[in-house]
Motif scaffolding. Structure first.
Motif, PDB file in Angstrom:
ATOM      1  N   VAL A 143       0.857  -1.187   0.000  1.00  0.00           N
ATOM      2  CA  VAL A 143       0.000   0.000   0.000  1.00  0.00           C
ATOM      3  C   VAL A 143       0.890   1.233   0.000  1.00  0.00           C
ATOM      4  N   PHE A 144       0.537   2.217  -0.816  1.00  0.00           N
ATOM      5  CA  PHE A 144       1.315   3.456  -0.884  1.00  0.00           C
ATOM      6  C   PHE A 144       0.414   4.588  -1.353  1.00  0.00           C
ATOM      7  N   GLU A 145       0.903   5.820  -1.221  1.00  0.00           N
ATOM      8  CA  GLU A 145       0.146   6.997  -1.631  1.00  0.00           C
ATOM      9  C   GLU A 145       0.586   7.444  -3.012  1.00  0.00           C
ATOM     10  N   GLY A 146      -0.349   8.017  -3.733  1.00  0.00           N
ATOM     11  CA  GLY A 146      -0.040   8.685  -4.995  1.00  0.00           C
ATOM     12  C   GLY A 146      -0.656  10.074  -4.960  1.00  0.00           C
ATOM     13  N   TRP A 147       0.090  11.052  -5.434  1.00  0.00           N
ATOM     14  CA  TRP A 147      -0.392  12.435  -5.447  1.00  0.00           C
ATOM     15  C   TRP A 147      -0.624  12.838  -6.897  1.00  0.00           C
ATOM     16  N   PHE A 148      -1.821  13.337  -7.181  1.00  0.00           N
ATOM     17  CA  PHE A 148      -2.199  13.645  -8.549  1.00  0.00           C
ATOM     18  C   PHE A 148      -2.919  14.984  -8.585  1.00  0.00           C
ATOM     19  N   GLY A 149      -2.809  15.648  -9.708  1.00  0.00           N
ATOM     20  CA  GLY A 149      -3.490  16.923  -9.883  1.00  0.00           C
ATOM     21  C   GLY A 149      -4.995  16.762  -9.988  1.00  0.00           C
ATOM     22  N   SER A 150      -5.436  15.602 -10.491  1.00  0.00           N
ATOM     23  CA  SER A 150      -6.863  15.348 -10.670  1.00  0.00           C
ATOM     24  C   SER A 150      -7.074  13.863 -10.906  1.00  0.00           C
ATOM     25  N   GLU A 151      -8.333  13.452 -10.941  1.00  0.00           N
ATOM     26  CA  GLU A 151      -8.660  12.063 -11.274  1.00  0.00           C
ATOM     27  C   GLU A 151      -8.198  11.748 -12.691  1.00  0.00           C
ATOM     28  N   ASP A 152      -8.360  12.710 -13.608  1.00  0.00           N
ATOM     29  CA  ASP A 152      -7.900  12.506 -14.983  1.00  0.00           C
ATOM     30  C   ASP A 152      -6.393  12.286 -15.039  1.00  0.00           C
ATOM     31  N   ASP A 153      -5.654  13.013 -14.206  1.00  0.00           N
ATOM     32  CA  ASP A 153      -4.196  12.843 -14.142  1.00  0.00           C
ATOM     33  C   ASP A 153      -3.847  11.433 -13.684  1.00  0.00           C
ATOM     34  N   TYR A 154      -4.547  10.948 -12.652  1.00  0.00           N
ATOM     35  CA  TYR A 154      -4.326   9.579 -12.181  1.00  0.00           C
ATOM     36  C   TYR A 154      -4.622   8.581 -13.297  1.00  0.00           C
ATOM     37  N   GLN A 155      -5.789   8.707 -13.945  1.00  0.00           N
ATOM     38  CA  GLN A 155      -6.180   7.773 -15.001  1.00  0.00           C
ATOM     39  C   GLN A 155      -5.194   7.807 -16.166  1.00  0.00           C
TER      40      GLN A 155
ATOM     41  N   ARG B  73      -0.964   5.020 -19.160  1.00  0.00           N
ATOM     42  CA  ARG B  73       0.345   5.071 -19.827  1.00  0.00           C
ATOM     43  C   ARG B  73       1.397   4.216 -19.137  1.00  0.00           C
ATOM     44  N   GLY B  74       1.013   3.505 -18.060  1.00  0.00           N
ATOM     45  CA  GLY B  74       1.955   2.623 -17.372  1.00  0.00           C
ATOM     46  C   GLY B  74       3.015   3.350 -16.580  1.00  0.00           C
ATOM     47  N   LEU B  75       2.686   4.540 -16.106  1.00  0.00           N
ATOM     48  CA  LEU B  75       3.658   5.347 -15.362  1.00  0.00           C
ATOM     49  C   LEU B  75       3.602   5.121 -13.857  1.00  0.00           C
ATOM     50  N   LEU B  76       2.632   4.352 -13.380  1.00  0.00           N
ATOM     51  CA  LEU B  76       2.512   4.105 -11.938  1.00  0.00           C
ATOM     52  C   LEU B  76       3.151   2.769 -11.597  1.00  0.00           C
ATOM     53  N   ASN B  77       4.077   2.795 -10.644  1.00  0.00           N
ATOM     54  CA  ASN B  77       4.751   1.590 -10.163  1.00  0.00           C
ATOM     55  C   ASN B  77       4.780   1.598  -8.654  1.00  0.00           C
ATOM     56  N   CYS B  78       4.728   0.420  -8.060  1.00  0.00           N
ATOM     57  CA  CYS B  78       4.841   0.286  -6.613  1.00  0.00           C
ATOM     58  C   CYS B  78       6.249   0.683  -6.176  1.00  0.00           C
ATOM     59  N   PRO B  79       6.388   1.545  -5.170  1.00  0.00           N
ATOM     60  CA  PRO B  79       7.718   1.939  -4.708  1.00  0.00           C
ATOM     61  C   PRO B  79       8.465   0.829  -3.968  1.00  0.00           C
ATOM     62  N   MET B  80       7.756  -0.218  -3.556  1.00  0.00           N
ATOM     63  CA  MET B  80       8.418  -1.317  -2.848  1.00  0.00           C
ATOM     64  C   MET B  80       8.971  -2.360  -3.809  1.00  0.00           C
ATOM     65  N   CYS B  81       8.181  -2.721  -4.830  1.00  0.00           N
ATOM     66  CA  CYS B  81       8.590  -3.844  -5.680  1.00  0.00           C
ATOM     67  C   CYS B  81       8.625  -3.502  -7.162  1.00  0.00           C
ATOM     68  N   GLY B  82       8.147  -2.330  -7.532  1.00  0.00           N
ATOM     69  CA  GLY B  82       8.163  -1.933  -8.934  1.00  0.00           C
ATOM     70  C   GLY B  82       7.001  -2.469  -9.749  1.00  0.00           C
ATOM     71  N   ASP B  83       6.061  -3.183  -9.136  1.00  0.00           N
ATOM     72  CA  ASP B  83       4.913  -3.758  -9.834  1.00  0.00           C
ATOM     73  C   ASP B  83       4.087  -2.645 -10.477  1.00  0.00           C
ATOM     74  N   ALA B  84       3.758  -2.797 -11.751  1.00  0.00           N
ATOM     75  CA  ALA B  84       2.956  -1.802 -12.461  1.00  0.00           C
ATOM     76  C   ALA B  84       1.466  -2.118 -12.400  1.00  0.00           C
ATOM     77  N   ASN B  85       1.081  -3.221 -11.771  1.00  0.00           N
ATOM     78  CA  ASN B  85      -0.324  -3.578 -11.621  1.00  0.00           C
ATOM     79  C   ASN B  85      -0.852  -2.868 -10.374  1.00  0.00           C
ATOM     80  N   VAL B  86      -1.246  -1.608 -10.539  1.00  0.00           N
ATOM     81  CA  VAL B  86      -1.617  -0.728  -9.432  1.00  0.00           C
ATOM     82  C   VAL B  86      -3.107  -0.420  -9.510  1.00  0.00           C
ATOM     83  N   SER B  87      -3.756  -0.387  -8.365  1.00  0.00           N
ATOM     84  CA  SER B  87      -5.165  -0.014  -8.308  1.00  0.00           C
ATOM     85  C   SER B  87      -5.404   0.902  -7.118  1.00  0.00           C
ATOM     86  N   LYS B  88      -6.522   1.640  -7.191  1.00  0.00           N
ATOM     87  CA  LYS B  88      -6.908   2.515  -6.087  1.00  0.00           C
ATOM     88  C   LYS B  88      -7.578   1.693  -5.011  1.00  0.00           C
ATOM     89  N   LYS B  89      -7.294   2.038  -3.761  1.00  0.00           N
ATOM     90  CA  LYS B  89      -8.003   1.446  -2.623  1.00  0.00           C
ATOM     91  C   LYS B  89      -9.124   2.403  -2.235  1.00  0.00           C
TER      92      LYS B  89
END
Length: 153
Positions: free
Chosen positions: A13-25, A30-46
């Motif tokens: 579990v980790f935080e992501g900071w985004f300008g908007s929901e569109d920025d997050y999406q 584009r595959g720019l979100l990675n887990c800071p612990m393991c690098g996994d790109a399969n990321v979802s919102k909790k």
């Protein structure tokens, strides 16, 4: 600024900071979100309560991290321990020079006064690490996920 709770497929579990929901999406698509612990790109919102960062000038992340004691750590949630570990690792990365595979040689040069003492990190095999310790050179293995070795965003 929107602060979202994210989770990778490995349940980190980790935080992501985004300008908007569109920025997050957009970043997710584009595959720019990675887990800071393991690098996994399969990321979802909790599911989480919305939180806005209205004071972006705080610099608490630049402070020297303090890790919980072992006794205190027993009372922390896994996400709190993970956050403390990440903060400590980021501090190490930000305050050390990466000497790569030259770590054993550089550590010896500093130990024997052949090079200026400085904070370094790098790669060493278990045998090289054992040899350094046998010579009285203080080293500490610290596995770093590849994603933390890059500039932090």
């Amino acid at each position: 600024m929107k602060v979202l709770d994210l989770q990778c497929a490995q349940h980190h579990v980790f935080e992501g900071w985004f300008g908007s929901e569109d920025d997050y999406q957009s970043q997710l698509t584009r595959g720019l979100l990675n887990c800071p612990m393991c690098g996994d790109a399969n990321v979802s919102k909790k599911l989480s309560a919305p939180r806005l960062n209205l004071n972006a000038t705080e610099s608490a992340d630049n402070a020297t991290p303090t890790l919980p004691s072992l006794q205190d750590a027993a009372n922390l949630e896994p996400a709190q321990l993970q956050a403390a570990l990440l903060k400590m690792v980021r501090h190490v990365v930000a305050n050390t020079e990466d000497v790569g595979n030259s770590f054993p040689e550089e550590a010896r040069k500093m130990h024997y006064g052949e090079a200026e003492a400085r904070n370094i990190r790098g790669h060493a095999t278990p045998e090289e690490t054992e040899g350094l310790i046998d010579e009285g050179i203080a080293v500490m293995p610290l596995p770093l996920p590849d994603v933390l070795k890059e500039p932090l965003q």
